[in-house]
Write a protein that holds these residues in place. Structure first.
Motif, mmCIF file in Angstrom:
data_model
loop_
_atom_site.group_PDB
_atom_site.id
_atom_site.type_symbol
_atom_site.label_atom_id
_atom_site.label_comp_id
_atom_site.label_asym_id
_atom_site.label_seq_id
_atom_site.Cartn_x
_atom_site.Cartn_y
_atom_site.Cartn_z
ATOM 1 N N VAL A 187 -35.087 9.176 -65.192
ATOM 2 C CA VAL A 187 -36.441 8.915 -65.457
ATOM 3 C C VAL A 187 -37.327 8.873 -64.235
ATOM 4 C CG1 VAL A 187 -37.962 7.135 -66.511
ATOM 5 C CG2 VAL A 187 -35.728 7.469 -67.380
ATOM 6 N N VAL A 188 -36.712 8.219 -63.173
ATOM 7 C CA VAL A 188 -37.577 8.056 -62.071
ATOM 8 C C VAL A 188 -37.851 9.320 -61.124
ATOM 9 C CG1 VAL A 188 -37.826 6.899 -59.916
ATOM 10 C CG2 VAL A 188 -37.587 5.579 -61.989
ATOM 11 N N ALA A 192 -34.329 3.724 -57.545
ATOM 12 C CA ALA A 192 -33.577 4.190 -58.918
ATOM 13 C C ALA A 192 -31.981 4.389 -58.725
ATOM 14 C CB ALA A 192 -34.061 5.183 -59.370
ATOM 15 N N HIS A 193 -31.664 4.834 -57.426
ATOM 16 C CA HIS A 193 -30.122 5.028 -57.465
ATOM 17 C C HIS A 193 -29.221 3.673 -57.067
ATOM 18 C CE1 HIS A 193 -31.258 9.167 -57.282
ATOM 19 N NE2 HIS A 193 -30.080 9.479 -57.295
ATOM 20 N N ALA A 243 -29.232 0.880 -69.595
ATOM 21 C CA ALA A 243 -30.702 1.553 -69.090
ATOM 22 C C ALA A 243 -30.586 1.524 -67.419
ATOM 23 C CB ALA A 243 -31.667 0.035 -69.590
ATOM 24 N N ALA A 244 -30.091 0.798 -66.827
ATOM 25 C CA ALA A 244 -30.109 1.266 -65.379
ATOM 26 C C ALA A 244 -29.349 2.828 -64.977
ATOM 27 C CB ALA A 244 -29.252 0.164 -64.696
ATOM 28 N N PRO A 288 -23.964 -1.804 -63.298
ATOM 29 C CA PRO A 288 -25.183 -1.262 -64.078
ATOM 30 C C PRO A 288 -25.202 -1.283 -65.548
ATOM 31 C CG PRO A 288 -24.478 -0.101 -62.076
ATOM 32 C CD PRO A 288 -23.424 -0.876 -62.409
ATOM 33 N N ALA A 299 -30.146 0.675 -58.267
ATOM 34 C CA ALA A 299 -29.978 0.187 -59.708
ATOM 35 C C ALA A 299 -28.915 0.703 -60.667
ATOM 36 C CB ALA A 299 -31.523 0.499 -60.573
ATOM 37 N N ALA A 300 -28.862 2.366 -60.580
ATOM 38 C CA ALA A 300 -27.869 2.789 -61.341
ATOM 39 C C ALA A 300 -26.418 2.590 -60.585
ATOM 40 C CB ALA A 300 -28.184 4.371 -61.453
ATOM 41 N N TRP A 354 -29.715 5.189 -66.844
ATOM 42 C CA TRP A 354 -30.517 6.392 -67.017
ATOM 43 C C TRP A 354 -32.075 6.156 -66.070
ATOM 44 C CZ3 TRP A 354 -30.929 10.404 -70.450
ATOM 45 C CH2 TRP A 354 -29.647 10.232 -71.482
ATOM 46 N N THR A 355 -31.945 5.214 -65.098
ATOM 47 C CA THR A 355 -33.231 5.299 -64.382
ATOM 48 C C THR A 355 -33.333 6.335 -63.673
ATOM 49 O OG1 THR A 355 -32.840 2.679 -64.201
ATOM 50 C CG2 THR A 355 -34.273 3.588 -62.595
ATOM 51 N N PRO A 356 -32.228 6.783 -62.636
ATOM 52 C CA PRO A 356 -32.657 8.075 -61.851
ATOM 53 C C PRO A 356 -33.166 9.146 -62.721
ATOM 54 C CG PRO A 356 -30.498 7.118 -61.247
ATOM 55 C CD PRO A 356 -31.088 6.403 -62.543
#
Length: 236
Positions: free
Chosen positions: A84-85, A138-139, A77-78, A74, A141-142, A80-82
């Motif tokens: 943010v989402v 989201a998870h 940015a990935a 990841p 992606a992370a 940080w996805t959780p």
């Protein structure tokens, strides 16, 4: 492929089949005819609880060091996805739990309300299921590892399929009420609003629901190391 990952795939497949076949196919009507609706709900709840426990245990085994493996790395940015989402996902879930929703179990009578689509339902008629889908996406992606991919697909797949299954069941039970409700709502978020069939009313969602979603997000971040074993913060 390790035995632990194979066991996770089998467990995830059983979890998906439980929701698609037992809850989302004509088999449900056969079981309900024998057990009645309360009996079916009790049976399905017990099976779901057992399946969830088995899924978590299988994931913990499959994600152990030396057993799991990465499918991709990841990016920043990935990671940080959780963070943010998740507030958005939890707002959808909180909104679903606190708004009379005709797609929820036992809430079919909400179809008869003068304005059946209020609050978060103006955005999508399946806010809770979309909350789970966003959480899983989201998870996924992370993380980027095989065990996490299997786990989150097992979460997202029944949620996505359930949207269409629930729509069919509601349309069959109350064709007139459902047609009126479906005309002003959409499965995909904001589609009905974009098409001019509804409008976004932030006041109906309420700041307090956003506040609850943020508080729950903060609580999850705090207990994440204890429950999952890793921090939810990408910079820790």
């Amino acid at each position: 492929m390790t035995p632990e990952l194979t066991a996770l795939i089998v467990t995830a497949g059983a979890w998906i089949l439980l929701h698609l076949v037992v809850a989302g196919s004509p088999l449900r009507r056969v079981i309900v005819a024998k057990l009645r609706q309360p009996g079916f709900q009790g049976m399905f709840s017990l099976l779901s609880l057992a399946g969830l426990v088995a899924l978590v245990m299988a994931y913990r085994s499959a994600s152990a060091p030396g057993v799991n493996f990465d499918l991709w790395v990841p990016g920043h940015a990935a990671l940080w996805t959780p963070l943010v989402v998740m507030p958005v996902a939890l707002l959808l879930i909180v909104g679903s739990l606190t708004t009379p929703n005709p797609t929820s179990v036992g809430m079919e009578r909400a179809l008869q309300a003068p304005t059946p689509a209020r609050g978060i339902l103006r955005v999508t008629r399946h806010p809770m299921l979309w909350g789970f889908v966003l959480w899983a996406a989201a998870h996924t992606a992370a993380n980027g590892d095989a065990a996490s991919l299997v786990l989150f697909v097992a979460i997202a797949a029944p949620a996505l399929a359930g949207m269409f299954s629930i729509d069919r069941k509601r349309a069959r039970r109350d064709p007139v009420g459902w047609q009126r409700y479906a005309a002003v709502t959409s499965i995909v978020p904001f589609v009905a609003i974009a098409a001019g069939r509804n409008q976004f009313v932030a006041g109906e969602i309420g700041l307090w629901r956003a506040g609850v979603a943020l508080l729950v997000t903060a609580a999850i971040v705090a207990v994440h190391p204890l429950l999952i074993g890793v921090s939810a913060l990408p910079f820790s």
